[in-house]
Design a protein around this motif. Sequence first.
Motif, PDB file in Angstrom:
ATOM      1  N   GLN A 219       0.841  -1.188   0.000  1.00 26.29           N
ATOM      2  CA  GLN A 219       0.000   0.000   0.000  1.00 26.29           C
ATOM      3  C   GLN A 219       0.880   1.243   0.000  1.00 26.29           C
ATOM      4  O   GLN A 219       2.016   1.214   0.499  1.00 26.29           O
ATOM      5  N   TRP A 226      -7.108   1.303   2.768  1.00 27.88           N
ATOM      6  CA  TRP A 226      -6.666   0.134   2.002  1.00 27.88           C
ATOM      7  C   TRP A 226      -7.201   0.265   0.586  1.00 27.88           C
ATOM      8  O   TRP A 226      -8.403   0.255   0.352  1.00 27.88           O
ATOM      9  N   LYS A 227      -6.296   0.399  -0.383  1.00 29.35           N
ATOM     10  CA  LYS A 227      -6.703   0.578  -1.778  1.00 29.35           C
ATOM     11  C   LYS A 227      -7.017  -0.773  -2.406  1.00 29.35           C
ATOM     12  O   LYS A 227      -6.181  -1.669  -2.445  1.00 29.35           O
ATOM     13  N   SER A 230      -4.813  -2.236  -5.329  1.00 27.78           N
ATOM     14  CA  SER A 230      -3.536  -2.913  -5.096  1.00 27.78           C
ATOM     15  C   SER A 230      -3.775  -4.409  -4.925  1.00 27.78           C
ATOM     16  O   SER A 230      -4.750  -4.823  -4.275  1.00 27.78           O
TER      17      SER A 230
END
Length: 289
Positions: A219, A226-227, A230
Amino acid sequence: MLKSVVRAVGAAVRVSTATTSTARALPLSCPTQCAPSSATTRPFTRSLWMLNSKGASSGYRPKLFTSKALNPSVSCGCGGLHTEGDKAFGAFLSDEIKEEAKIQKSKTLPKMSGGWELEMNGTEAKLTRNVAGEKITVTFNVNNSIPPNFDEEAEQGQQKSAEEEEAEIVSTPNFVVDVTKQASKHSLVFDCHFPEDEVSHGEGEEESDIFAIREVSFQPEGDTDWKETSYTLNTDSLDWALYDHLMDFLADRGVDNTFADELMELSTAAEHQEYIKFLEDLQGFVKCN
């Protein structure tokens, strides 16, 4: 005459079709959040909801104290409603606060060994540690961190002693480990949790990890969200050799069984503090102090 009948039938069909289309466009009557999950269930010793014999399944909203007086019985500058039920509720909360204060081990939170620095923000906790140019950050929230204890004995109606009930109230929060290197623009993030069957060990049993890694991802450094774009590695179907290396990676940075034990102790104490504070705030709200 025949044409009139045909027109009437066609109108009826159009009305029926419009009604069907409208029904399909209606939203669901109850969103997903209407159904509480087991992870958010409070233990029986604290569940005010379960004091009602009908329980949550009946859809009935329990009344802990029945008050016949719907009009204010006490004058107050706040202009709020004050009933005999409120008075009984306040007395109950006063006794509950005293009992919780008796079993509270300490008013100060326990310290973590290994040079971890603690920062609290309400129910959120952050632990930080620097090791040879790396920054390790562990974050968790004490909300919904106490698993339900509706075991077989409780279902059979068997009573437990107060000491046994108190011993079972342990906070086991999910926690996130963030490892950041100075030369990297990304952090290696571990989403960890405490499996229910691995929290404690009996005598003679081989010691195993009391916590587990659920997900691992890179990240952006300093990003708290939290993307989802990814790539995230889920450990459910992961090769055990790779999983063991990931656990060793955390252990080398101070996140091991000793750390997990101390984290549970810290979280339990913090959760108990927040619970007592909530009761005090609730008492003040009911009594309008």
